[in-house]
Design an enzyme around this catalytic site. Structure first.
Site, PDB file in Angstrom:
ATOM      1  N   LYS A  78     -15.489   1.974   9.328  1.00  5.03           N
ATOM      2  CA  LYS A  78     -14.501   0.960   8.954  1.00  5.03           C
ATOM      3  C   LYS A  78     -14.662   0.541   7.502  1.00  5.03           C
ATOM      4  CE  LYS A  78     -11.913  -1.253  10.495  1.00  5.03           C
ATOM      5  NZ  LYS A  78     -10.448  -0.987  10.347  1.00  5.03           N
ATOM      6  N   PRO A 130      -1.901   6.646  14.823  1.00  8.23           N
ATOM      7  CA  PRO A 130      -3.195   6.061  15.176  1.00  8.23           C
ATOM      8  C   PRO A 130      -3.012   4.794  15.999  1.00  8.23           C
ATOM      9  CG  PRO A 130      -2.657   5.547  12.895  1.00  8.23           C
ATOM     10  CD  PRO A 130      -1.549   6.428  13.411  1.00  8.23           C
ATOM     11  N   PHE A 167      -9.561   3.360   7.981  1.00  9.84           N
ATOM     12  CA  PHE A 167     -10.720   3.838   8.745  1.00  9.84           C
ATOM     13  C   PHE A 167     -10.876   5.344   8.621  1.00  9.84           C
ATOM     14  CE2 PHE A 167      -7.107   3.984  11.722  1.00  9.84           C
ATOM     15  CZ  PHE A 167      -7.141   5.322  12.053  1.00  9.84           C
ATOM     16  N   HIS A 194       4.487   4.146  13.326  1.00 16.22           N
ATOM     17  CA  HIS A 194       3.309   4.569  12.545  1.00 16.22           C
ATOM     18  C   HIS A 194       1.992   4.184  13.184  1.00 16.22           C
ATOM     19  CE1 HIS A 194       2.631   0.458  11.399  1.00 16.22           C
ATOM     20  NE2 HIS A 194       1.876   0.728  10.377  1.00 16.22           N
ATOM     21  N   ASN A 245       4.287   4.727   4.218  1.00 25.44           N
ATOM     22  CA  ASN A 245       4.840   3.663   3.357  1.00 25.44           C
ATOM     23  C   ASN A 245       5.474   4.312   2.128  1.00 25.44           C
ATOM     24  OD1 ASN A 245       3.790   1.669   5.016  1.00 25.44           O
ATOM     25  ND2 ASN A 245       2.511   0.726   3.453  1.00 25.44           N
ATOM     26  N   ASP A 296       0.851  -1.193   0.000  1.00 22.76           N
ATOM     27  CA  ASP A 296       0.000   0.000   0.000  1.00 22.76           C
ATOM     28  C   ASP A 296       0.886   1.242   0.000  1.00 22.76           C
ATOM     29  OD1 ASP A 296      -2.005   1.785   0.021  1.00 22.76           O
ATOM     30  OD2 ASP A 296      -2.840   1.222   1.963  1.00 22.76           O
TER      31      ASP A 296
END
Length: 476
Positions: free
Chosen positions: A475, A373, A205, A399, A325, A92
DNA sequence: ATGTAC
């Protein structure tokens, strides 16, 4: 064989077979979690890649990933045979997090839980943002994918999906230069078209939160954050587009290894020497995927603003947007000498310290905002990068909370009803999301984010600004 | 993470 030597309460040296060492940021509990999967073996293999500068590093949320650990940081020097590796970025590409600060407080909104205004807000967001896996189409960007891939968040703002001021609060202005559309496959384009403005699944999310605690009054004020304020944290990336870019280039670099003169101990560590045509192609496609992700977060921001206006009559500013990323060419000081390095952060957040020229002028003296998060239903943090991070970790921190259970293990050991019950008891509204996703992303599948953050703060890599707690979560 | 398996 490798051996672990504790340096201080937050740092551990991983002694490597060849005599060098890798570094792990962890307390004893987090280190024990890392020893339960292949994370540290993967770190040792990263440390053996050509042209590495300084130690390969694992952040306190690190766990096993594809090739590199998730929570891994490694820098390579193009002038010393250094490489770029898609596995050091992740599937990702430019997965990241954006924080929006609203102009309303949580207290006056009254009752929490289902049936209240927060549930209405979550539902209004869900009506505007397609969530979940698969070919969810929005139409946004389908006719203009080239613009998305070249210009990132600026493409969305140019289309009226956001404000010019938003861009100053996004890492790299929401646009990575050098996107090479010729290095992007037709299949990647096909998968990505129409996915701009979609959340995706897994750990992605959109969470409505309140500022529970301010840990640095002055910094919080400068970032426009205060206790009880309603904020929105969103987490998504480059969807099927980035995934396909990674797949394509891992395959190509695997095939090219012999020609490139690389002996790879692990196919998942496919890499190419910086400056080679293969490396340039990957970095060009990666930049396109990074821009896709920033356009995606920008479009979702616009949709969330619409929902906030409709349900709460609220407005929102972008506090910051981090990529966690990416591989980026950056200037760093190494033993007193300035060098251009390719810094890989996979499940790791850039955290530039105070005074860095890439930071917007109004925040430059503070350091770069960092968003960390937690898992679904737990706390998140706002922090700032430090001089220590610049000196030790190429300006990088963790992260998030990081997994302690694989998706498979979570499915085996947890029940969706149990997870929902615990969230309801905590007063957290949940909308969207599959039952499968619910157990895979349950708090029990993750490390304790407070413990993870305590390590980066204790080590001096970040300065904590605020702790956020969830009110309602949408979600994927 | 992922048109949840090329």
């Amino acid at each position: 064989m490798t051996k672990l030597d504790r340096i201080d309460p937050w740092r551990v040296a991983l002694r490597l077979p060849g005599g060098g060492e890798a570094r792990v940021y962890a307390d004893d509990t987090l280190l024990a979690a890392m020893r339960r999967d292949r994370c540290l073996d993967q770190l040792a293999r990263v440390a053996a890649l050509p042209g590495l500068v300084g130690p390969a590093m694992a952040m306190p949320d690190a766990h096993q990933g594809y090739g590199f650990p998730i929570g891994g940081v490694a820098a390579f020097d193009p002038e010393d045979g250094g490489v770029v590796s898609p596995g050091g970025v992740g599937f990702d590409i430019n997965c990241g997090v954006r924080l929006l600060a609203t102009d309303v407080e949580a207290g006056p909104l009254g009752a929490r839980g289902d049936g209240g205004p927060l549930a209405d807000l979550a539902e209004a967001v869900l009506r505007r943002v397609p969530v979940g896996h698969g070919k969810r189409r929005t139409g946004v960007g389908r006719a203009d994918l080239a613009g998305v891939l070249r210009d990132g968040a600026a493409w969305a703002v140019g289309r009226g999906l956001g404000e010019e001021a938003d861009l100053a609060r996004v890492e790299s202005g929401g646009r990575l230069a050098g996107a090479d559309l010729d290095a992007v496959s037709a299949r990647a384009r096909e998968r990505g078209a129409g996915q701009v403005g979609t959340l995706g699944g897994g750990n992605h999310f959109i969470e409505v939160q309140r500022v529970e605690r301010v840990l640095d009054e002055e910094a919080a004020r400068r970032l426009g954050l205060a206790v009880d304020q309603v904020v929105v944290l969103l987490h998504t990336g480059s969807r099927g587009f980035g995934h396909q870019v990674c797949t394509d280039h891992v395959r190509e670099l695997g095939r090219a290894a012999g020609r490139l003169g690389l002996r790879l101990p692990d196919r998942q560590l496919a890499a190419a020497p910086l400056g080679s045509p293969e490396a340039r192609a990957y970095l060009g496609a990666m930049a396109a995927a990074a821009n896709f992700a920033w356009a995606n977060r920008q479009v979702i921001t616009h949709r969330v603003r619409e929902a906030l206006a409709e349900v709460l009559g609220a407005r929102a500013r972008v506090v910051w947007d981090v990529a966690h990323n990416l591989a980026k060419m950056e200037t760093h000081r190494v033993d007193g000498r300035v060098r251009r390095l390719c810094v890989h952060r996979k499940g790791a957040t850039r955290a530039f310290g105070p005074g860095h020229p890439e930071l917007p002028p109004e925040l430059r003296d503070l350091g770069q905002p960092v968003l960390i998060p937690g898992s679904m239903g737990t706390a998140s943090y706002v922090a700032l990068g430090t001089e220590t991070a610049m000196a030790e970790t190429w300006g990088s921190v963790c992260h998030g909370a990081g997994r302690v259970r694989s998706r498979t293990a979570a499915r085996k050991e947890l029940s969706p009803d149990g997870v929902l019950r615990r969230l309801a008891r905590a007063g957290v509204v949940v909308r969207g999301g599959s039952r499968r996703g619910l157990v895979e992303e349950a708090p029990e599948a993750y490390k304790d984010v407070d413990r993870v953050v305590a390590v980066v703060a204790g080590a001096g890599l970040a300065r904590l600004v605020a702790r956020l707690v969830p009110l309602a979560v949408v979600k994927g």
